[in-house]
Write an enzyme that holds these catalytic residues in place. Structure first.
Site, PDB file in Angstrom:
ATOM      1  N   GLY A 336      19.827  21.393  54.829  1.00  0.00           N
ATOM      2  CA  GLY A 336      19.684  20.391  53.779  1.00  0.00           C
ATOM      3  C   GLY A 336      19.995  20.927  52.394  1.00  0.00           C
ATOM      4  N   GLY A 359      16.860  20.123  60.241  1.00  0.00           N
ATOM      5  CA  GLY A 359      16.211  20.614  61.459  1.00  0.00           C
ATOM      6  C   GLY A 359      17.069  20.378  62.686  1.00  0.00           C
TER       7      GLY A 359
END
Ligand code: ADP
Ligand code: MG
Length: 394
Positions: A336, A359
């Protein structure tokens, strides 16, 4: 593409109600009235799949989560601002429903025309979504005939919209975004063009160790920067630069295990040779990294090389991103913050692939699969109720 996985192109969509699970989990400015979307990137990325389905004559039912309303109908997390952005981009009406399931929605979907769109309200207004509640999944399954997953970033979750619902569907596949993720991430695990280097940065090694270990099977070298480097310093018994935060014990253990593995396999590990106030890697390290990367054929980058949110410590991340922009290699970024850093520098276009998953990308690299994608390869389990519009089912 993986053999048993269909893409949206393999499915007949004309006249069919089609559920598209997208990732509209966008950042909002909740101080504005009305609330506005501060970064429309995720919406824009979903457009090719949505447009394609509309052009094919599907009745497009879009669904997403937004934030963490924890099963409560909190207007702060309404998808209304997303509907407004979508309508602006598509130049088309995007009705937003109040509910995600039930008779009212079923009737609405039934009355849709080919090429029309409907956006369901935030899936996480229902606690049943994250619980993967069976009844809720059945209710969702009654809405449409076809299921498309294009929300890579939530595909590591076994939620109703990403797992339970597609487990009930027979006509299902991935959208263009997930197709691209697989196209770029799969080779990293199987047959990357060599030499293959991985750049690692950011904060915690222990969170990432499993995916690093699986990348190590094919890498020729790893280049470590960011706060993560200090776990490697400590693992080697080296002194930390002045001001550096002591790494967590579990991160040092993780770094030790990577160093053992790389030593055995004769994989090169490059650590920074200088730093800037311990918050960025220094100019000599940038040079060493660039020299190593210039002949690379594949590069996977996870984690910023410094505290890039502060301009004075964004230099190395920027220098390496600019350097990579100019070399001929397959360049992939996952994570991210790393993706945000590269985008904020305006260099996004120069990379082959910026993963949309945080993730999810780490889990994909670790295991080579994600539940929300695997379920699309499986035959449906029994639906307890038939699809609502039988005349449209062949
Ligand atoms: P990603 O989201 O790309 O996987 P991480 O979440 O692991 O990356 O780490 C990103 C965070 O690490 C950023 O907030 C960045 O500022 C921070 N960071 C990186 N290097 C340093 C450093 N040397 N000191 C302090 N923070 C750092
Ligand atoms: Mg992060």
């Amino acid at each position: 593409m993986q053999e048993d996985l269909k893409t949206i192109r393999d499915l007949e969509l004309k006249g069919r109600a089609t559920f598209i699970r997208v990732d509209f989990n966008v950042p909002l400015d909740t101080d504005q009235d009305p609330i506005t979307v501060t970064d429309t990137n995720r919406i824009e990325e979903a457009i090719p799949t949505i447009r394609y389905a509309m052009d094919q004559g599907a009745k497009v039912v879009l669904a997403s989560h937004l934030g963490r309303p924890k099963g409560n109908r909190n207007p702060k997390f309404s998808l209304q601002p997303v509907a407004a952005e979508l309508a602006r981009i598509l130049q088309k009406d995007v009705p937003l429903t109040d509910e995600c399931v039930g008779d009212g929605i079923e009737m609405m979907v039934k009355s849709m025309k080919e090429g029309e769109l409907l956006l369901l309200e935030n899936l996480r207004f229902y606690k049943e979504e994250t619980e993967n509640n069976e009844h809720f999944c059945n209710q969702l399954a009654r809405l449409t005939d076809v299921y498309i997953n294009d929300a890579f970033g939530t595909s590591h979750r076994k939620h109703a919209s990403t797992y339970g619902l597609p487990s009930l569907m027979s006509k299902k596949g991935v959208g263009f975004l997930i197709e691209k993720e697989i196209r770029y991430l799969d080779p990293l695990l199987h047959s990357p063009a060599k030499p293959f280097y991985t750049i690692l940065g950011g904060a915690k090694v222990s969170d990432k160790i499993k995916s690093i270990e699986s990348l190590l099977r094919h890498v020729d070298g790893i280049l470590v920067g960011g706060a993560m480097a200090y776990a490697f310093y400590e693992a080697q018994g080296r002194e930390l630069p002045e001001g550096a935060k002591k790494p967590a014990p579990e991160d040092v253990i993780a770094a030790k295990s990577i160093l053992q593995y790389t030593k055995k396999r004769e994989i090169e590990v490059l650590l920074p040779v200088d730093t800037v106030d311990s918050f960025d890697i220094g100019p000599k390290s940038i040079e060493v990294f660039q020299k190593k990367l210039q002949n690379a054929k594949t590069i996977f980058w996870n984690g910023p090389l410094g505290w890039f949110e502060k301009p004075e410590y964004a230099k190395a991340t920027r220098a390496i991103a600019q350097f990579l922009s100019q070399i001929e290699a397959v360049k992939i970024v996952g994570g991210g913050d790393s993706v945000a850093a590269i985008r904020s520098m305006g260099l996004g276009e120069k990379f082959d692939h910026l993963s949309t998953g945080g993730g999810a990308v780490l889990e994909y690299l670790e295991k080579g699969k994600l539940p929300g994608i695997e379920i699309l390869k499986q035959k449906p389990s029994q639906r307890t109720q038939p699809y609502l519009v039988p005349e449209e089912v062949d």
